[in-house]
Each structure stands twice: as C-alpha cells, then as structure tokens.
Write a protein that holds these residues in place. Structure first.
Motif, PDB file in Angstrom:
ATOM      1  N   ALA A   1      59.508 -43.462  92.806  1.00 55.95           N
ATOM      2  CA  ALA A   1      59.848 -43.478  94.232  1.00 55.95           C
ATOM      3  C   ALA A   1      60.411 -44.833  94.647  1.00 55.95           C
ATOM      4  O   ALA A   1      61.149 -44.931  95.616  1.00 55.95           O
ATOM      5  CB  ALA A   1      58.602 -43.141  95.056  1.00 55.95           C
ATOM      6  N   LEU A   2      60.058 -45.875  93.893  1.00 60.08           N
ATOM      7  CA  LEU A   2      60.557 -47.215  94.208  1.00 60.08           C
ATOM      8  C   LEU A   2      61.866 -47.506  93.479  1.00 60.08           C
ATOM      9  O   LEU A   2      62.352 -48.636  93.505  1.00 60.08           O
ATOM     10  CB  LEU A   2      59.514 -48.264  93.803  1.00 60.08           C
ATOM     11  N   GLY A   3      62.358 -46.504  92.764  1.00 61.25           N
ATOM     12  CA  GLY A   3      63.615 -46.687  92.062  1.00 61.25           C
ATOM     13  C   GLY A   3      63.482 -47.473  90.774  1.00 61.25           C
ATOM     14  O   GLY A   3      64.407 -48.135  90.330  1.00 61.25           O
ATOM     15  N   GLN A   4      62.293 -47.412  90.149  1.00 63.04           N
ATOM     16  CA  GLN A   4      62.101 -48.154  88.891  1.00 63.04           C
ATOM     17  C   GLN A   4      62.504 -47.318  87.677  1.00 63.04           C
ATOM     18  O   GLN A   4      62.186 -47.673  86.545  1.00 63.04           O
ATOM     19  CB  GLN A   4      60.641 -48.569  88.741  1.00 63.04           C
ATOM     20  N   GLY A   5      63.101 -46.196  87.894  1.00 61.42           N
ATOM     21  CA  GLY A   5      63.479 -45.348  86.754  1.00 61.42           C
ATOM     22  C   GLY A   5      62.646 -44.087  86.723  1.00 61.42           C
ATOM     23  O   GLY A   5      61.625 -43.991  87.388  1.00 61.42           O
ATOM     24  N   ARG A   6      63.109 -43.135  85.908  1.00 55.00           N
ATOM     25  CA  ARG A   6      62.446 -41.836  85.866  1.00 55.00           C
ATOM     26  C   ARG A   6      61.038 -41.940  85.309  1.00 55.00           C
ATOM     27  O   ARG A   6      60.763 -42.726  84.413  1.00 55.00           O
ATOM     28  CB  ARG A   6      63.267 -40.890  84.981  1.00 55.00           C
ATOM     29  N   ALA A   7      60.171 -41.102  85.846  1.00 54.91           N
ATOM     30  CA  ALA A   7      58.809 -41.049  85.330  1.00 54.91           C
ATOM     31  C   ALA A   7      58.826 -40.425  83.941  1.00 54.91           C
ATOM     32  O   ALA A   7      59.574 -39.487  83.680  1.00 54.91           O
ATOM     33  CB  ALA A   7      57.931 -40.221  86.264  1.00 54.91           C
ATOM     34  N   MET A   8      57.996 -40.953  83.044  1.00 57.39           N
ATOM     35  CA  MET A   8      57.967 -40.414  81.689  1.00 57.39           C
ATOM     36  C   MET A   8      57.086 -39.168  81.647  1.00 57.39           C
ATOM     37  O   MET A   8      56.098 -39.069  82.363  1.00 57.39           O
ATOM     38  CB  MET A   8      57.469 -41.481  80.723  1.00 57.39           C
ATOM     39  N   PRO A   9      57.447 -38.201  80.808  1.00 61.52           N
ATOM     40  CA  PRO A   9      56.798 -36.900  80.897  1.00 61.52           C
ATOM     41  C   PRO A   9      55.407 -36.834  80.283  1.00 61.52           C
ATOM     42  O   PRO A   9      54.561 -36.089  80.756  1.00 61.52           O
ATOM     43  CB  PRO A   9      57.759 -35.978  80.140  1.00 61.52           C
ATOM     44  N   THR A  10      55.168 -37.552  79.220  1.00 63.70           N
ATOM     45  CA  THR A  10      53.874 -37.412  78.545  1.00 63.70           C
ATOM     46  C   THR A  10      53.331 -38.792  78.185  1.00 63.70           C
ATOM     47  O   THR A  10      54.084 -39.766  78.079  1.00 63.70           O
ATOM     48  CB  THR A  10      54.016 -36.627  77.219  1.00 63.70           C
ATOM     49  N   PRO A  11      52.006 -38.857  77.982  1.00 65.49           N
ATOM     50  CA  PRO A  11      51.441 -40.155  77.575  1.00 65.49           C
ATOM     51  C   PRO A  11      51.983 -40.607  76.228  1.00 65.49           C
ATOM     52  O   PRO A  11      52.056 -41.808  75.962  1.00 65.49           O
ATOM     53  CB  PRO A  11      49.939 -39.888  77.511  1.00 65.49           C
ATOM     54  N   GLY A  12      52.385 -39.653  75.385  1.00 62.88           N
ATOM     55  CA  GLY A  12      52.943 -40.030  74.088  1.00 62.88           C
ATOM     56  C   GLY A  12      54.215 -40.850  74.238  1.00 62.88           C
ATOM     57  O   GLY A  12      54.470 -41.771  73.468  1.00 62.88           O
ATOM     58  N   VAL A  13      54.988 -40.513  75.245  1.00 64.49           N
ATOM     59  CA  VAL A  13      56.220 -41.262  75.491  1.00 64.49           C
ATOM     60  C   VAL A  13      55.888 -42.660  75.999  1.00 64.49           C
ATOM     61  O   VAL A  13      56.531 -43.644  75.629  1.00 64.49           O
ATOM     62  CB  VAL A  13      57.117 -40.496  76.496  1.00 64.49           C
ATOM     63  N   VAL A  14      54.857 -42.740  76.850  1.00 61.14           N
ATOM     64  CA  VAL A  14      54.436 -44.059  77.334  1.00 61.14           C
ATOM     65  C   VAL A  14      53.978 -44.898  76.145  1.00 61.14           C
ATOM     66  O   VAL A  14      54.312 -46.079  76.019  1.00 61.14           O
ATOM     67  CB  VAL A  14      53.292 -43.929  78.362  1.00 61.14           C
ATOM     68  N   MET A  15      53.222 -44.251  75.239  1.00 63.75           N
ATOM     69  CA  MET A  15      52.737 -44.970  74.060  1.00 63.75           C
ATOM     70  C   MET A  15      53.912 -45.442  73.211  1.00 63.75           C
ATOM     71  O   MET A  15      53.879 -46.555  72.675  1.00 63.75           O
ATOM     72  CB  MET A  15      51.809 -44.067  73.248  1.00 63.75           C
ATOM     73  N   ALA A  16      54.931 -44.609  73.119  1.00 61.46           N
ATOM     74  CA  ALA A  16      56.104 -45.001  72.335  1.00 61.46           C
ATOM     75  C   ALA A  16      56.705 -46.280  72.905  1.00 61.46           C
ATOM     76  O   ALA A  16      57.169 -47.154  72.162  1.00 61.46           O
ATOM     77  CB  ALA A  16      57.135 -43.877  72.338  1.00 61.46           C
ATOM     78  N   GLN A  17      56.664 -46.397  74.247  1.00 64.37           N
ATOM     79  CA  GLN A  17      57.188 -47.606  74.864  1.00 64.37           C
ATOM     80  C   GLN A  17      56.296 -48.814  74.564  1.00 64.37           C
ATOM     81  O   GLN A  17      56.782 -49.903  74.289  1.00 64.37           O
ATOM     82  CB  GLN A  17      57.268 -47.384  76.380  1.00 64.37           C
ATOM     83  N   ILE A  18      54.974 -48.563  74.564  1.00 63.64           N
ATOM     84  CA  ILE A  18      54.044 -49.647  74.221  1.00 63.64           C
ATOM     85  C   ILE A  18      54.316 -50.111  72.789  1.00 63.64           C
ATOM     86  O   ILE A  18      54.375 -51.306  72.502  1.00 63.64           O
ATOM     87  CB  ILE A  18      52.584 -49.159  74.355  1.00 63.64           C
ATOM     88  N   VAL A  19      54.470 -49.144  71.896  1.00 64.79           N
ATOM     89  CA  VAL A  19      54.724 -49.446  70.481  1.00 64.79           C
ATOM     90  C   VAL A  19      55.951 -50.343  70.340  1.00 64.79           C
ATOM     91  O   VAL A  19      55.987 -51.263  69.533  1.00 64.79           O
ATOM     92  CB  VAL A  19      54.902 -48.126  69.694  1.00 64.79           C
ATOM     93  N   GLU A  20      56.932 -50.077  71.195  1.00 66.54           N
ATOM     94  CA  GLU A  20      58.171 -50.836  71.145  1.00 66.54           C
ATOM     95  C   GLU A  20      58.015 -52.264  71.681  1.00 66.54           C
ATOM     96  O   GLU A  20      58.587 -53.204  71.154  1.00 66.54           O
ATOM     97  CB  GLU A  20      59.201 -50.109  72.001  1.00 66.54           C
ATOM     98  N   ARG A  21      57.226 -52.387  72.754  1.00 65.69           N
ATOM     99  CA  ARG A  21      57.183 -53.668  73.468  1.00 65.69           C
ATOM    100  C   ARG A  21      55.998 -54.560  73.107  1.00 65.69           C
ATOM    101  O   ARG A  21      56.073 -55.759  73.276  1.00 65.69           O
ATOM    102  CB  ARG A  21      57.126 -53.419  74.986  1.00 65.69           C
ATOM    103  N   VAL A  22      54.887 -53.963  72.711  1.00 60.54           N
ATOM    104  CA  VAL A  22      53.707 -54.780  72.387  1.00 60.54           C
ATOM    105  C   VAL A  22      53.644 -54.917  70.873  1.00 60.54           C
ATOM    106  O   VAL A  22      53.374 -53.955  70.178  1.00 60.54           O
ATOM    107  CB  VAL A  22      52.415 -54.123  72.929  1.00 60.54           C
TER     108      VAL A  22
END
Lengths: 133, 857
Positions: free
Chosen positions: B664-685
């Motif tokens: 809603a704040l325009g930070q980009g689309r919401a990710m559909p599943t926690p697995g996708v969020v984890m994939a982002q963590i895997v990439e950045r952390v």
C-alpha cells in the motif's frame, strides 16, 4: 376374429385372476429378512446407560468413512456410559453409508447394530434441514 | 566409536561399534529384537525378558587363546543352554546371536502370554491403542489366545492421577520401570517409585504436587503400554484419526522439534484443533524429548479470547474494522510519519515476519529495529564465536567441559538442561557459575558462586587462572591481560577443568543482568573461549540462552535489543511504532508510560494484551500453528514449521501483514508465500545462504532409529519427516578468521546499603506468560507471586514463610508472599518474573523487602 381377441387378451386375463405381486406401500409393509441391514441403532443397557464407549473402532472399520466419533470422559455428575469413556459426538453420514455392517462387526460392546428400518428419506426433516435459517 | 567388532547375527557376519548394546547393534542391521523395558536412551535392566535370543561365543583354547575350529574349519560355538536377554549384552568379538529359531519364538510367545495375564486388554478405551508396543508385539509374537482365566486377573486402580498432568492406569502397567528409570536416571527427579510387590507391584508418585517433574510428559511417550497417559490428550482421539504437522516449539530458544497432532472437534465449532503435541526426533536439538511446557502449552492457539478481526481506535475505543480499512489507516500513518518509524519485534516472530518487517521499516527509511525483550545482547559475538556447526551435546562426554553462567537452565531452557545433565553423566565436566544454587549444581564439583554484579569479574578470574602464564598470540590479548591482572582468584579446580578440556562450550544466561552487563558477560565468555582456543570446532563455542524462541533469528535479520531500549527510552520521538507480537507494557515497568508518548502505534497480537490496549490499530496475527515459517534456535539452527490448523478469525501472518502495508506504501508487490520471503532472505543474509525451504526440510537417518514400524524400541514416536534444519557457520569456522579478544566493560555492581538487599528477578518455566497461561492444566503448577529469601535475611527482616511482603526495587513496588529458602544466598532476594504482579525490571538492583502490614502501619 373373437378367437384373435381372446388370444390377445390371454395374458391380461391371466393376470386379472392372479394374486397381485405389488403391495400397498406405505399402508402395507412387507417384513424384511431377519438379517436385513437397515438404519443403525445405538443401544443402552437396562439401567439406561449407553453401551457405546466411544472407541471409534466402527469409524475405523467403516470403508466409506461415514462415521464420526468424538470421545469424552464420564464424570459422576454427568454419566452416559458405565466406564470412563463415552461418545460425546456420534454421527453417521447416511449419504455415504453403504450398509455393509462392518461397524456392527467392529463394535466391542455390541453397542451398534443395524436395524430393520429402511425409510431414510424423511421429506419433512430434510426440508427443514435444508431451509432453516 | 570408530572401532568395530564382528558378530554373527543369524549366521550373517556384521560389523558393530565396539561397546554397543546388542539390541541397538541388531537394530542397526535391520533385525528388530522386541523389547519393553529396554530403551536406547537408558541403561538396560533386563526386567521384561522380552528380548530373548540364543547367544553363543566362539570357543577359545585356554592355553593359546586361539579360536577352536571344528572339523569343517569353522569356529566352534559354545551356546548358552538357555535363552539370554539381548538388552543386557554388549557386542563383543565372535559373538553369535540367533533371533529366529523356534526356541526364541517360543520364548517370546510365553513372555507375552505371561505379561498379558495381568493386562486388562481394554484397548478400545485406551489412549495408547493403535500405537501401543504391547499391542504390536502381541500381534507379532503373542499366542493369540490366553490360557489364563479372566476372573483371576488382578484389578487395580484404573484412573489414578500421578499429578494433574499424568494419569496412571495400574492394571495396564507391565512394570518395565521405563518411567521410573527416566525420572531417576535422566531427569533426576526421583518422584516415581515401585510400591508393594509381586502382582500388586505398582507405581506411585512420592512428590507433592504429584509427579513433580518438568519432563513428566516424556514418560507417556516411552511407556510401552497405556499405563501413563496425559490428562491433556485423555480420550482426545484415536491415534490413527489424527493428522500431523511438523512444527517447532515457541516457548524457549532450544527450538524443540514438535509434531502437532490435529483433528476436527465439534466442541470447537467443527474447527480443526491441536489435540496433542508430540516430540519429533532431532538428535541435534531435542533428541526425542520435550518439556511439559512445550507439550501442554499449546492451548493459546485455540483460546476463545483470541483477537479475530482488526481493531481500530475510534473515539478512544478499539472497535472492529475490516482489513482494508485497517491496512489503509496503517499505511497512511506510516506515510505521514516519514523516517520516524520504529519497530519492536516479539520473541515468536518467524524469520519471514522479521524480514518483511525490516523491509517495511527500511522502505520508509526508518532505522530502528528492536527485538523484544531487550534483556540480553551479544549477537555479534555469537556470529563470531558461537558454537560451531555440528555441535551436539549428545557427542559430549569425557574431555568436554560445559560452563553454564548466570542461568537456571532447567527453568529457562529445559531441554538444554536435560542434555547438559546427560552429557555430565557421560563424563563431561560441568562448571556452574551462578550467584545461587540451581539444580545443575548436583552434577558437578565445580560450583562457582559470585555476588550478583560480579559475573564478569568471575569469568575474568576463571580465565586468568585457566591461562596461568600462557600468552596466546591473539589480537587484543595484551590489553586483556592487563585488565585481567586485577581479576580475583575464583576456583582453581574449575579453572583447571576449563584449561584441561578438549572441548569447551560456554552457555550464558542473563539472570539478574542488565543488557549492558549481559553484553560484557558475553564478551568475557567469548574471551574465555578464544583465549583457550575453543572456537571454530564442533562442540566448542558460545551459546546464549536467549529470552525468546526466535531471538537469534531476530538478531540475524538485523534487529537489536539496543534499538528496543532506544525505542522505549525515546518513544516520544517516534511518530509511528510497529509492535509485532511483543508485549512491552506487560513486561517492562517503563514501557507502558513510554508508549503513551509515542505517536501512532500499530500492534500485531494474538490477544488484547496491555500493549495492544495502548495501540491505535491492533491487527490479529496468526499463531505458529496456523502458518508456515522458520525459526532460528539458540544454536543458530534454522528450522521450518508448518501449518497445522486453520487461521482463527480473520488473522493473518505477520509477514503477510507487513507486505500488504508495504504494497500500500508502494514498496513493491506483496510476496505470495513465506517460501518466497525465505528465498529473499537466502539471497540477502549471507549466513542463510542455501537455506531454502526444500533444504531445511531434508531429513537424514538418525540413531537411535525410533518411530516407523517399531514403536516399542524408542516409545511412541514417529519418524521425523519434517526436516532437520540447517545450522549456519560462525566467523570462527572460516579460514579467514582472526581470533580477537576485547576487554569486557562491566557496569558497576549494585551495592546494597544497610537494610537493603539485592533483588534478583529470575525466570520460571511455569509462569503467567500470556501464551502459556491459557493452558488450564498447568495453573496449579504456576506458583503465587513470591520472593525467596535466605533464612538469615528473613529473620533479620522478621519475615516468616508465607507472610505478605512488599518488595521495592528500581522504582517498582510489588506485594508478594515470602518464601524462606536455604538455597538463596545471603543478602539476596529472588523475585520470579511474570507471576501476575505487573511488569518488573529484569536486572538485579538494590531494593528492600518489608512485611506488608509494617509498611501500612
């Protein structure tokens, strides 16, 4: 020509003088065989307590998963069966039931038997269930 | 254990580790020997006689010691004339075992028939029916028919409460003594005993309250019959009707692997609810055990007072609102707050939640990410010298040394305690460094006592003594050596034990410590490890007893306790605060007032907690059982948990909520599943590299091989199919690691004046924590609020056992009951946290204890 008519009516006339094979259901009901498997009954002991102990073996035996049992602990204030355990919920889904009688076989306390009742389409009850609320 | 011996199992030569129990060795090679009393985690006793086998040894010439060969060139085997119990045998070279002969079959059949003479066979009403070792072994080996007259069966009490939590059925008991041995040998709560003899032999509890152990539920798992069952699952469902989901316990940082067994319940409005919680084997985390808090503390998920819809403050009151309304409001407020956004993340937020929250706050250019509660710190030290990958308490024995500092492990992390205690039994040296006596003291000669406030000096002293004249070539050691000059001599024997250890783990708690003091203590502990060279190898390193189940994950995701303190101290400067799954107003005496100062507060919560009541928008969050995610435990093992039940009301997972606000704040689309969020963590952390969901769900064979087809071997347990998780590697394990020590800066110790005491807030396992206290079953185990005093102090203050007293500390005053305990050191008052007397400070401070009436007079 008359001969032809008589010949044509032979079968009809034969049936006129025979006893009818249909019965006037529901005024007349034909008895079922003693081992007929109709609606289930859950039985009580003579003192009024339920025979069912909620062990769920009928549900385990049921090939179509029509039976749902939930057990609970009897207390002295609220007693349903002689032992410690009774069936809090006992449901049979007759849309699924195939009247195989395995539940009867599985029951360790002879609490469930299959009776002779076969009139399961209860129009009024069904209508009420469908339309209430 | 690399040395092996050759034994002949059913005429087949097999290799088995030397010294292994014969039952285990057979199991390892796919031959199941039926057992009732034997358990792979306990010493054998040979009581049930079920494991009968034919046993023989190769004959050896007495003069030469050579194996005697028969005419066919094969060794001659001298068989025992009678059947032997396999569980009391240890494999040795040239051992011959037969498990399939007629004699063995006959022996097993007779034992089963004998056991069944006193067994009621009430399987239909028994909670164990369907997963019962006796049932299974009777089907496999039993006679099928008993010659014993039914009327001659012994009849004993059928529903005997050993405590509120465990019921005993004395008829079903087969006297294998697994439960008695478990509580005596393993958890050392000798509260169960045999009583009477012969056929009337029965189990009794000798404690008040009954079965007073924090691990009582485990006995119901290892009981091979339905004699011990939990009150929680009493007639809950038949085992085959249950669905199961892999999960992780949220009550402490150990991260015990759980299986949540669920079933639909008409009483719950036809919802699927958690029927029972079972341990899930993970030999590196909880083995096959869990504590009673984890086993019984699941009722909060189905509590009737869960928040079910978003609540928005209108006219000073929180009223129900729709999600779109609430999210729009939150997004609007965050937008207008600009940079002045802060976040407090609670102890049970998953890594995905934390990552989504961080992205939301950073997307608004906010910088303050706090982890609640801010009682312990030192995440950087864990990342540097934390216990190395592959560390396993099960592998620690002789030569290993475990130092426990400032923690009552049994109360704070029971399974750490359990495993440390068993390691000590195996020969590991334990050094307990604490200001007071704890149960762990029983297993060591090295009990190092300090005055509260001298924790850092004590560890420094131990380090100085352990090092002696040695001067390791480590960055910063010269400054540290200079600082250590003044460290007191503490305990030469304990220092010796640390110096002589091959492996060293230091477990640091936070009892009575302010966050700054804890940071210094962590540094002192890290120094101890680095200076003695115990980092970067398995079974070596630092372990913190974090206050929350996913505190480690929060630290990894960039949240810090320092920011949490900053937010509370400067609440007024925050125009918008996001408080996710945390309850500062109930835990910190300053927080309630501070939060009033803050601008807009949005809270995600399970219940209308004191913090939620202060919020402008309250969003219903999902409990751990309703969603997927990952937690990182104290040993940095990232573990997955799965959805077990449907969401309550309209609740949403925290990661979803933060993503939707972000969208809603325009930070980009919401990710559909926690697995996708984890994939982002895997990439950045970087630490989490390679830890995607499929990897975390991988399983590997474990020993002992419990579960599966043979419930009798390890008890009622099922194979772990949900994953073993992955542990991330610390800096000390990398080749590029530069060992470094720093001088710890401890704040001044509290100095009590005349008539004053040091009041030390302590954590109890059974407290009135919002989530735990929803379980009715445990209420009797949660004590009334109390303060514990030494007899001398009590006499001086004229406080009697049970008297109402007022305790004053650090600007807080509470009225509680007094307890007089010899285990409390002089000049100290122990004040348990979270017993329903309002928020208390976490750090020890100077305070007073006075009889309540005297204050009023």
């Amino acid at each position: 020509m008359i001969g032809d008519m008589v010949r044509g009516l032979v079968t009809t006339i034969k049936h006129v003088i025979q006893r009818p094979v249909t019965i006037e259901y529901p005024e007349v009901r034909r008895p079922v065989q003693p081992r007929f498997k109709g609606r289930h009954w859950l039985h009580r002991y003579e003192n009024g307590l339920e025979k069912c102990i909620g062990c769920s073996l009928c549900a385990a035996a049921c090939p179509v998963e029509a039976i749902w049992v939930e057990a609970e602990v009897n207390t002295d204030d609220e007693r349903y069966s002689p032992g410690e355990r009774y069936a809090k919920t006992y449901e049979i889904n007759y849309l699924r039931c195939i009247f195989c009688g395995y539940c009867e076989d599985a029951c360790p306390t002879e609490a469930i038997t299959m009776g002779h009742m076969y009139e399961l389409s209860l129009y009024v009850a069904r209508r009420r269930d469908l339309h209430q609320g | 254990m690399s040395e092996t011996v050759t034994i002949y199992l059913d005429d087949r030569a097999i290799e088995a580790p030397k010294g292994m129990n014969l039952v285990d060795a057979c199991k390892l090679h796919g031959v199941d020997i039926p057992v009732f009393c034997y358990h792979p985690k306990m010493e054998p006793v040979g009581m049930c006689r079920m494991c009968l086998i034919e046993l023989g040894f190769e004959q050896r010439d007495r003069t030469t010691g050579e194996v005697v060969l028969g005419e066919d060139g094969k060794p001659l085997v001298r068989w025992f004339p009678t059947l032997q119990t396999a569980c009391t045998q240890v494999v040795s070279e040239g051992m011959h075992v037969r498990t399939t002969t007629e004699a063995v079959r006959r022996g097993r059949k007779d034992i089963i028939e004998f056991i069944l003479t006193s067994h009621p066979l009430d399987c239909p009403v028994c909670d164990k029916g369907g997963e019962c070792p006796l049932q299974e072994l009777t089907m496999d080996f039993g006679p099928g028919k008993s010659r014993f007259l039914y009327d001659e069966k012994i009849h004993l009490a059928k529903r005997y409460p050993l405590g509120e939590q465990i019921y005993l059925d004395r008829e079903r008991c087969i006297q294998c003594a697994r439960c008695i041995r478990y509580v005596e040998e393993i958890t050392d709560d000798p509260v169960l005993q045999f009583y009477e003899r012969g056929r009337r032999l029965q189990i009794i509890s000798t404690s008040e309250p009954g079965f007073d152990s924090k691990f009582s539920g485990n006995t119901t798992d290892i009981c091979p019959v339905g004699a011990l069952t939990t009150a929680d699952f009493r007639f809950g469902a038949r085992p085959w009707e249950l669905d199961s989901a892999a999960s992780i316990c949220t009550h402490c940082p150990v991260g015990c692997n759980l299986t949540l067994n669920t079933r639909l319940d008409r009483d719950a409005g036809g919802r699927v609810i958690i029927k029972r919680v079972m341990p899930r084997q993970n030999e590196q985390v909880n083995e096959i055990w869990i504590c009673d808090k984890g086993r019984f503390g699941h009722h909060f998920t189905a509590a009737p007072d869960r928040i079910t819809t978003p609540l928005v403050r209108k006219g000073g009151k929180l009223v129900e609102a729709t999600w779109s309304e609430a999210l729009e409001l939150v997004a609007g407020m965050l937008k207008s707050a600009g940079k002045a956004v802060g976040a407090l993340a609670g102890p049970t937020l998953s890594n995905e939640d934390l990552w989504a929250l961080r992205r939301l706050v950073e997307g608004q250019r906010g910088a303050r990410l706090g982890v609640w509660p801010p009682t312990m710190t030192g995440g950087d030290l864990i990342a540097e010298v934390g216990v190395a990958q592959g560390t396993n308490f099960t592998d620690m024995g002789k030569g290993a040394c475990i130092v426990v500092v400032a923690s009552d492990l049994e109360e704070e992390a029971p399974i750490y305690w359990h495993r440390v205690k068993v390691a000590a039994d195996r020969g590991a040296t334990l050094v307990v460094v604490n200001g007071r006596a704890t149960k762990l003291d029983r297993y060591t000669r090295h009990r190092v006592r300090y005055h509260y406030g001298d924790e850092v000096a004590t560890l420094n002293g131990l380090l100085r003594q352990a090092l002696g004249d040695a001067a390791p070539d480590i960055d910063g050691f010269d400054q540290l050596r200079a600082a250590l000059e003044n460290a007191p001599a503490v305990d030469a024997a304990a220092a010796q034990a640390i110096a002589g250890a091959t492996d060293l783990v230091v477990i640091v708690g936070g009892e009575g410590l302010s966050m700054a003091a804890h940071g210094a203590l962590m540094q002192a502990a890290a120094n101890l490890l680095v200076a003695t060279g115990h980092v970067g190898r398995p079974n070596n390193g630092l372990l913190a007893v974090w206050p929350g189940a996913n505190t480690q994950g929060a630290l990894d995701m960039g949240f810090t306790p320092e920011d949490a303190t900053h937010i509370i101290d400067n609440a007024a400067s925050f125009e918008a605060l996001i408080i996710a799954g945390a309850d500062p107003a109930d835990e910190d005496p300053r927080a309630a007032a501070a939060l009033q100062e803050a601008g807009f507060i949005v809270a995600t919560a399970l219940f209308l907690t004191p913090t939620a009541e202060l919020a402008d928008v309250v969003l219903p969050r999902m409990s751990f059982a309703e969603r997927d995610g990952t937690f990182t435990n104290g040993e940095r093992r990232v573990q997955r948990f799965c959805k077990a039940i449907d969401r309550v009301g309209e609740s949403r997972a925290d990661w979803q909520i933060f993503q939707q606000v972000g969208a809603a704040l325009g930070q980009g689309r919401a990710m559909p599943t926690p697995g996708v969020v984890m994939a982002q963590i895997v990439e950045r952390v970087p630490w989490y590299a390679g830890m995607d969901y499929p990897t975390l769900a991988e399983v590997a064979p474990q020993f002992p091989m419990v579960g599966g087809e043979d419930l009798y071997y390890g008890g009622t347990m099922y194979k772990n199919a949900g994953g073993l998780g992955r542990q991330w590697a610390v800096a000390a394990e990398q080749a590029s690691y530069q060992a470094r020590v720093r001088v710890p800066k401890a704040p001044a110790a509290p100095k009590p004046g005349k008539g004053e005491l040091i009041v030390v807030p302590v954590r109890l396992l059974y407290d009135q924590g919002t989530e735990f206290y929803k379980t009715q079953l445990v209420h009797r185990r949660v004590p009334q609020a109390y303060v514990a005093l030494n007899a001398g102090d009590a006499a001086r203050l004229s406080v009697r056992e049970g008297a109402r007293v007022r305790v004053r500390l650090a600007g807080t005053e509470v009225e509680v009951a007094a307890r007089v305990r010899a285990s409390v050191p002089e000049g100290v008052a122990l004040l348990p946290l979270n017993l329903g007397v309002g928020p208390l400070p976490h750090a020890a401070s100077v305070g007073t204890v006075a009889v309540a009436e005297a204050v009023g007079a």
